[in-house]
Write an enzyme that holds these catalytic residues in place. Structure first.
Site, PDB file in Angstrom:
ATOM      1  N   THR A  23     -24.221  35.895  46.529  1.00  0.00           N
ATOM      2  CA  THR A  23     -22.911  35.448  46.995  1.00  0.00           C
ATOM      3  C   THR A  23     -21.873  36.087  46.076  1.00  0.00           C
ATOM      4  O   THR A  23     -22.081  36.220  44.876  1.00  0.00           O
ATOM      5  CB  THR A  23     -22.804  33.907  47.089  1.00  0.00           C
ATOM      6  OG1 THR A  23     -21.648  33.560  47.846  1.00  0.00           O
ATOM      7  CG2 THR A  23     -22.749  33.228  45.746  1.00  0.00           C
ATOM      8  N   CYS A  29     -15.795  27.637  43.119  1.00  0.00           N
ATOM      9  CA  CYS A  29     -16.981  27.247  43.887  1.00  0.00           C
ATOM     10  C   CYS A  29     -18.217  27.360  42.996  1.00  0.00           C
ATOM     11  O   CYS A  29     -18.188  27.960  41.938  1.00  0.00           O
ATOM     12  CB  CYS A  29     -17.157  28.159  45.093  1.00  0.00           C
ATOM     13  SG  CYS A  29     -15.751  28.205  46.206  1.00  0.00           S
ATOM     14  N   HIS A  46     -23.436  28.104  48.580  1.00  0.00           N
ATOM     15  CA  HIS A  46     -22.109  28.390  48.005  1.00  0.00           C
ATOM     16  C   HIS A  46     -21.188  27.242  48.413  1.00  0.00           C
ATOM     17  O   HIS A  46     -20.628  27.235  49.503  1.00  0.00           O
ATOM     18  CB  HIS A  46     -21.616  29.741  48.553  1.00  0.00           C
ATOM     19  CG  HIS A  46     -20.270  30.173  48.067  1.00  0.00           C
ATOM     20  ND1 HIS A  46     -19.889  31.494  48.032  1.00  0.00           N
ATOM     21  CD2 HIS A  46     -19.211  29.483  47.599  1.00  0.00           C
ATOM     22  CE1 HIS A  46     -18.645  31.588  47.573  1.00  0.00           C
ATOM     23  NE2 HIS A  46     -18.210  30.369  47.307  1.00  0.00           N
TER      24      HIS A  46
END
Lengths: 159, 214
Positions: A23, A29, A46
């Site tokens: 990711t 995040c 994620h």
């Protein structure tokens, strides 16, 4: 060579060797990597926000630490991972801008909520690279469980 | 606005919000252009209603390094705004501000993510000017008081910087309404854009102040 499967924001995926998961550009995040070393079933989520119960519009379960990690765990089991064997590594949760927010910043809250959910599921947290003020790209490798973290101007590290 | 969804707002008030972005960005762009003696071009603002998880790739590649200036908006309207630009644009603007010979910057220098103390405070100052003039224009247009907070700066991967507004929107909705205006340099290349992110309640105030029934 396996594929490097991209997991987007508020998204998750499960794979097996030879495929791996990545990711890109985690800010506040969190990238939660789950791994079962016995079956090599590998997962990556994620998440953007800590708690789905605090939000009215919470249909996208992949968006939240509590519901997203649960979904990732369930998907891992469906893919053949063994309960009790799954371990976790997490990265992200930065504070990109030093805004004088009241209370704790969302990155730190995301990290706390992720750890709380892992604990609730009985998943051991092996390593983490969270906090500070920079973005991270992460890659989880299914043959080794290595979690590689890349940041701008820094040497990649493996946890 | 409690009974109104974001989709309805967009349908009904797209033109008005476009104009709001146009006036704000126009004022900000000319403030920067005047200060630096530049010719700068500006697009018609796009008012986008998008899913929050798509915001991370708003600029194209998630891992491209960008310069982001973010500040909060307070008083009558709550929200935040950002000004984002690519690395070469930041180096050119800062160079121009510090009276350097911008033409002589090498490709490598233009794409470097290292900025000195002086350069960082120059970028911050550009952020101040942009915010002040953008919000001033909005304030005059709407008769609302808009106070910017101190601008904060981040130089990092696009997706990680854009995760900040994505999360902010994500707290209230699966979708975000963004007023995005691109700017481009005429006598030297500059690529950047503004995003205005009023909180949901603030749309009512903006539209109400402009005489739109809500």
């Amino acid at each position: 060579m396996g594929r490097m499967i991209k997991v987007g924001m508020a998204d998750l995926a499960v794979c097996k060797p030879p495929d791996n998961l990545t990711t890109l550009g985690l800010g506040s995040c969190i990238g939660i990597a789950l791994y079962d070393p016995t079956t090599k079933v590998t997962g990556l989520a994620h998440i953007m926000l800590p708690d789905s119960t605090q939000i009215r519009n919470n249909q996208t379960i992949e968006k939240f630490a509590d519901t997203g990690i649960q979904k990732l765990y369930d998907d891992m089991i469906k893919a053949g991972a063994k309960r009790g064997k799954i371990v976790a590594k997490i990265a992200g949760g930065a504070q990109m801008f030093a805004l004088k927010d009241s209370g704790m910043n969302v990155g730190a809250r995301n990290a706390l909520a992720s750890k709380a959910k892992l604990k609730q599921l009985g998943i051991r947290l092996l390593a983490e690279d969270t906090g500070l003020n920079y973005g991270r790209t992460v890659e989880i490798y299914s043959d080794s469980g290595d979690y590689v973290i890349k940041a701008v101007g820094k040497t990649p590290k493996t946890i | 606005m409690a009974n109104m969804t974001l989709d309805e707002i967009t349908e009904k008030y797209l033109d008005v919000l476009t104009e709001v972005g146009n006036i704000g960005a126009g004022n900000a762009t000319s403030a920067v252009a005047n200060m630096l003696g530049l010719k700068v071009d500006m697009s018609v603002p796009h008012v986008n209603l998008m899913e929050v998880e798509k915001i991370g790739s708003l600029l194209g590649k998630e891992e491209d390094i960008i310069v982001g200036i973010m500040l909060g908006v307070e008083s009558d309207i709550d929200g935040s705004m950002m000004f984002l630009m690519d690395l070469p644009s930041a180096h050119r603007l800062v160079g121009r501000m510090m009276m350097m010979d911008v033409e002589s910057l090498t490709e490598e220098q233009l794409h470097s993510s290292d900025f000195g103390e002086m350069e960082l405070s120059a970028i911050q100052e550009i952020g101040n000017i942009i915010a002040g003039s953008y919000l001033n224009a909005l304030s005059q247009l709407t008769n609302l008081t808009l106070t910017p907070t101190v601008p904060y700066l981040a130089i990092d991967m696009a997706a990680s910087i854009l995760s900040v507004p994505a999360i902010e929107f994500g707290m209230v909705s699966d979708k975000a309404l963004l007023i995005k205006t691109d700017i481009g340099g005429i006598d030297m290349p500059i690529n950047g854009f503004y995003i205005l992110m009023p909180e949901n309640d603030s749309y009512e105030k903006i539209l109400g102040a402009l005489g739109m029934p809500v």
